[in-house]
Design a protein around this motif. Structure first.
Motif, PDB file in Angstrom:
ATOM      1  N   UNK A  58      21.022  65.016  42.145  1.00 39.02           N
ATOM      2  CA  UNK A  58      20.757  65.048  40.708  1.00 39.02           C
ATOM      3  C   UNK A  58      20.891  66.470  40.188  1.00 39.02           C
ATOM      4  N   UNK A  59      21.781  66.675  39.214  1.00 38.73           N
ATOM      5  CA  UNK A  59      21.911  67.970  38.555  1.00 38.73           C
ATOM      6  C   UNK A  59      21.046  67.972  37.301  1.00 38.73           C
ATOM      7  N   UNK A  60      20.164  68.954  37.190  1.00 40.15           N
ATOM      8  CA  UNK A  60      19.310  69.081  36.008  1.00 40.15           C
ATOM      9  C   UNK A  60      19.973  70.105  35.091  1.00 40.15           C
ATOM     10  N   UNK A  61      20.562  69.628  34.003  1.00 38.04           N
ATOM     11  CA  UNK A  61      21.441  70.487  33.198  1.00 38.04           C
ATOM     12  C   UNK A  61      21.140  70.397  31.710  1.00 38.04           C
ATOM     13  N   UNK A  62      21.292  71.502  31.044  1.00 41.48           N
ATOM     14  CA  UNK A  62      21.281  71.599  29.589  1.00 41.48           C
ATOM     15  C   UNK A  62      21.625  73.047  29.272  1.00 41.48           C
ATOM     16  N   UNK A  63      22.710  73.268  28.505  1.00 34.99           N
ATOM     17  CA  UNK A  63      23.114  74.656  28.290  1.00 34.99           C
ATOM     18  C   UNK A  63      22.169  75.412  27.375  1.00 34.99           C
ATOM     19  N   UNK A  88      15.369  68.464  48.627  1.00 29.65           N
ATOM     20  CA  UNK A  88      15.922  69.816  48.625  1.00 29.65           C
ATOM     21  C   UNK A  88      16.171  70.238  47.181  1.00 29.65           C
ATOM     22  N   UNK A  89      15.632  71.388  46.796  1.00 28.47           N
ATOM     23  CA  UNK A  89      15.924  71.975  45.490  1.00 28.47           C
ATOM     24  C   UNK A  89      16.962  73.069  45.692  1.00 28.47           C
ATOM     25  N   UNK A  90      18.110  72.941  45.027  1.00 29.63           N
ATOM     26  CA  UNK A  90      19.149  73.963  45.078  1.00 29.63           C
ATOM     27  C   UNK A  90      19.037  74.792  43.802  1.00 29.63           C
ATOM     28  N   UNK A 176      18.450  65.508  46.426  1.00 35.04           N
ATOM     29  CA  UNK A 176      18.861  66.896  46.241  1.00 35.04           C
ATOM     30  C   UNK A 176      18.838  67.138  44.739  1.00 35.04           C
ATOM     31  N   UNK A 177      18.002  68.070  44.311  1.00 38.94           N
ATOM     32  CA  UNK A 177      17.870  68.374  42.889  1.00 38.94           C
ATOM     33  C   UNK A 177      18.436  69.760  42.638  1.00 38.94           C
ATOM     34  N   UNK A 178      19.452  69.846  41.781  1.00 39.32           N
ATOM     35  CA  UNK A 178      20.146  71.106  41.511  1.00 39.32           C
ATOM     36  C   UNK A 178      19.699  71.644  40.158  1.00 39.32           C
ATOM     37  N   UNK A 179      19.059  72.804  40.181  1.00 40.24           N
ATOM     38  CA  UNK A 179      18.603  73.455  38.952  1.00 40.24           C
ATOM     39  C   UNK A 179      19.733  74.313  38.407  1.00 40.24           C
ATOM     40  N   UNK A 180      20.318  73.884  37.293  1.00 40.05           N
ATOM     41  CA  UNK A 180      21.498  74.565  36.733  1.00 40.05           C
ATOM     42  C   UNK A 180      21.104  75.714  35.813  1.00 40.05           C
ATOM     43  N   UNK A 181      22.005  76.709  35.669  1.00 38.31           N
ATOM     44  CA  UNK A 181      21.759  77.789  34.705  1.00 38.31           C
ATOM     45  C   UNK A 181      21.975  77.283  33.282  1.00 38.31           C
ATOM     46  N   UNK A 182      21.461  78.027  32.268  1.00 36.41           N
ATOM     47  CA  UNK A 182      21.642  77.595  30.873  1.00 36.41           C
ATOM     48  C   UNK A 182      23.031  77.976  30.345  1.00 36.41           C
ATOM     49  N   UNK A 183      24.047  77.341  30.902  1.00 37.91           N
ATOM     50  CA  UNK A 183      25.420  77.588  30.462  1.00 37.91           C
ATOM     51  C   UNK A 183      26.280  76.414  30.911  1.00 37.91           C
ATOM     52  N   UNK A 184      27.528  76.421  30.474  1.00 32.42           N
ATOM     53  CA  UNK A 184      28.468  75.388  30.925  1.00 32.42           C
ATOM     54  C   UNK A 184      29.595  76.024  31.730  1.00 32.42           C
TER      55      UNK A 184
END
Length: 310
Positions: A58-63, A88-90, A176-184
């Motif tokens: 799962x990607x956790x995303x929002x720019x 696992x948190x990436x 697996x949870x991926x914490x994304x940066x605030x960008x695209x």
């Protein structure tokens, strides 16, 4: 001699003060969440959460920044691990906030996600067990990751490097949870190519839906060209303040547009959510009885029970 009740030396120890502070935090919880908690309280009769048939990525995303991506990633992961899931948190954000909240060293020469993406270091070489949290692991990010956006441009299969690393990682995991940066940028693209699901935290405020269209278009583009299995599976309403009409209106608008994709549980504004990372903890261990912790426990329960249907 009659017993005399002593006045607390610290005014903060007064039962009246404690009760007042408690009520300020607890009244932020929405009616929907209260119903969920009443029917299925954390630590109640239900003791086993269903395991997904295969690992959910799962990607956790929002720019948009400041909407609760890292807070959501860390606390959902902690809640799942506390209920028997292997998670696992990436940390894919150069700020490394998820690593901080999970008490995982991410400064100096610590091997991190940057070396996995750019230097092909195996994921197993960087993953660390989160202290005092069995079943919870973290792949940390250092400030070096800020340069990965540029360095990835010239590399072969630059969009799929995280997916390749996760595929080669042979640990038995449920999430697996991926914490994304605030960008695209390329880091978020790597997360979306590696994931099968997208979770979007949406802040219950006026600008919440601004820019969301661009994120959804990117998800569609990646689904069409790079990752046909990708889908928007979950939307989490964060920073909900039940005292304001605006929060209710934003929540209603999001539910009207996205339907069952939106979790029933909403995440209230809570001081404890902000305090927990400074102690190297998720709110689940820092203050399990707080409104934020109970909300994330309910949200994680919903996600776990959707495993067989999403």
């Amino acid at each position: 001699m009659a017993n005399v009740t002593q006045t607390p030396l610290n005014p903060g120890d007064s039962p009246l003060v404690r009760e007042a502070l408690s009520s300020v935090v607890s009244r932020e919880t929405s009616a929907t969440q209260a119903v969920t908690q009443a029917g299925d309280a954390p630590g109640g009769a239900e003791s086993t959460w269903p395991r997904p048939p295969k690992c959910r990525v799962i990607a956790v995303a929002n720019q948009k920044g400041g909407v609760g991506k890292t807070t959501t990633s860390v606390n959902i992961a902690a809640a799942l691990s506390m209920n028997g899931q292997r998670v696992l948190v990436v940390d894919l954000d150069p700020q490394g906030n998820a690593s901080t909240a999970l008490a995982t060293e991410h400064r100096g020469d610590v091997p991190d996600v940057y070396q996995v993406l750019v230097d092909d270091l195996p994921m197993a070489d960087i993953v660390k067990q989160v202290p005092d949290m069995p079943g919870l692991y973290c792949a940390p990010a250092t400030i070096d990751l800020a340069g990965a956006e540029i360095e990835l441009v010239s590399l072969v299969a630059r969009e799929a490097r995280l997916r390749r690393a996760l595929t080669a990682y042979e640990a038995e995991l449920d999430y697996i949870i991926i914490d994304c940066p605030p960008s695209l940028g390329l880091l978020t693209v790597n997360a979306l190519v590696a994931a099968e699901e997208v979770m979007i935290p949406i802040q219950c405020e006026y600008y919440a839906l601004e820019g969301l269209g661009q994120l959804l278009r990117n998800v569609d583009l990646i689904k069409a060209h790079l990752n046909p299995t990708l889908r928007l599976s979950t939307i989490v309403l964060t920073m909900y303040d039940g005292r304001t009409r605006l929060a209710s209106q934003v929540a209603e608008e999001v539910r009207a547009h996205f339907g069952d994709t939106v979790l029933n549980t909403v995440i209230p504004r809570s001081v404890r959510l902000s305090e927990a990372p400074s102690y190297g903890q998720s709110v689940m261990t820092y203050d399990p009885g707080s409104s934020g912790a109970m909300a994330y426990m309910d949200a994680a329960r919903e996600i776990a029970h959707r495993a067989a249907t999403v």
